[in-house]
Design an enzyme around this catalytic site. Structure first.
Site, PDB file in Angstrom:
ATOM      1  N   GLU A 106      36.071  28.394  72.224  1.00  0.00           N
ATOM      2  CA  GLU A 106      37.283  27.638  72.490  1.00  0.00           C
ATOM      3  C   GLU A 106      37.910  27.060  71.217  1.00  0.00           C
ATOM      4  O   GLU A 106      39.047  26.588  71.243  1.00  0.00           O
ATOM      5  CB  GLU A 106      37.000  26.511  73.489  1.00  0.00           C
ATOM      6  CG  GLU A 106      36.759  27.039  74.899  1.00  0.00           C
ATOM      7  CD  GLU A 106      36.476  25.935  75.904  1.00  0.00           C
ATOM      8  OE1 GLU A 106      36.079  24.834  75.487  1.00  0.00           O
ATOM      9  OE2 GLU A 106      36.643  26.187  77.110  1.00  0.00           O
ATOM     10  N   GLU A 114      13.878  33.165  75.942  1.00  0.00           N
ATOM     11  CA  GLU A 114      13.793  31.793  75.442  1.00  0.00           C
ATOM     12  C   GLU A 114      12.380  31.432  74.994  1.00  0.00           C
ATOM     13  O   GLU A 114      12.181  30.425  74.308  1.00  0.00           O
ATOM     14  CB  GLU A 114      14.250  30.809  76.510  1.00  0.00           C
ATOM     15  CG  GLU A 114      13.316  30.681  77.698  1.00  0.00           C
ATOM     16  CD  GLU A 114      13.797  29.611  78.667  1.00  0.00           C
ATOM     17  OE1 GLU A 114      13.107  28.575  78.783  1.00  0.00           O
ATOM     18  OE2 GLU A 114      14.848  29.795  79.305  1.00  0.00           O
TER      19      GLU A 114
END
Length: 300
Positions: free
Chosen positions: A82, A113
């Site tokens: 963004e 992860e």
């Protein structure tokens, strides 16, 4: 180990969650969400310190790099992507990495992860340097992917920020600044996409917005460095020029066109009387700070 984490605990307020009506569910979630802003506010000093140091790194040519797994990684990627349309930054300035790569944005990548080497490898793959700042995001504070990445960042000499939602988070021993909003147990036990995710998004909003303000990407509270890539943003750009020059929308649009769509250039050109090229030169000499540029009489 998970049993000791606040974010994995059972919330007494929602123990009868499946017996509640839709209205009661909404009210309960809303009441729990109301606690998030307070938890984030308690971390204001750490957030401000991170903004200060990250800004200095970026001003010197470094990058801001978010990395995490699952929801944490997705939120980091979201904040990073963004920045170009909002602040007209180069896509390489703010980078988001997620355990498991691009596929993990929409699908779980099993085991990604749990591998600290993957965190190190991902940072190596983008050429992490001592000029950069990294934000390791892990709600639990113990995600191996994040811990491995932070260890590598320490070896390289990058500035390290840890973001977690549990006290005594393991990542704090690997970071120079730690942001730990403790939001308490989730309404749905262990579903850290809820309050913990909201807290993470709030902190990332503060970090990126604060850094960009420091870098001169705003004028007052206006996003004068936005990249007008669609109809909505083009209209917003014209509206900002109109507000800061008192020109009509039509004249503001023409001024923007003359300045290649650059909002700051248009505003400075109007107020200084400089043609666009000279206005750009002044802005460059002022490191993009519009307030300072408006106080400068002539291009250097």
């Amino acid at each position: 180990m998970l049993d000791s984490l606040t974010t994995e605990a059972r919330n007494p307020a929602s123990e009868m969650l499946d017996a509640l009506s839709p209205t009661e569910i909404v009210n309960l979630i809303n009441a729990e969400d109301a606690k998030v802003a307070t938890a984030v506010g308690e971390q204001s000093a750490a957030i401000a310190k991170a903004i200060e140091t990250i800004s200095l790194r970026l001003a010197s040519g470094g990058r801001l790099i978010y990395f995490g797994a699952g929801t944490s990684g997705r939120l980091g990627v979201l904040d990073a992507v963004e920045c170009p349309p909002t602040f007209n930054t180069d896509p390489s300035m703010v980078v988001g990495l997620i355990a498991g790569g691009f596929d993990a944005l929409t699908c779980a990548v099993e085991g990604a992860e749990d591998n600290p080497q993957l965190g190190e490898a991902d940072l190596k793959s983008i050429g992490l340097t001592a000029q950069d700042a990294v934000v390791g995001i892990a709600t639990s504070g113990r995600t191996p992917y994040v811990l491995g990445g932070l260890e590598y960042a320490r070896e390289v000499g990058a500035f390290r920020v840890g973001l977690a939602c549990n006290r005594d988070a393991e990542l704090t021993t690997r970071c120079e600044v730690n942001i730990i909003p403790v939001v308490g147990p989730e309404v749905l036990s262990g579903s850290t996409r809820m309050k913990a995710g909201t807290a993470t998004k709030m902190v990332l909003n503060m970090l990126s917005t604060g850094v960009m303000i420091q870098l001169g990407k705003t004028y007052g509270n206006l996003m004068v460095d936005l990249r007008a890539t669609n109809t909505k943003l083009m209209a917003r750009a014209a509206r900002i020029v109109s507000m800061t020059t008192q020109l009509s929308q039509e004249r503001a649009q023409q001024l923007l066109k003359d300045c290649n769509g650059e909002v700051k250039t248009a505003i400075l050109s109007f107020h200084s009387g400089h043609p666009p090229d000279a206005a750009r030169k002044v802005l460059h000499s002022c490191k993009g700070q519009l307030q300072q540029a408006l106080a400068t009489k002539e291009p250097s």
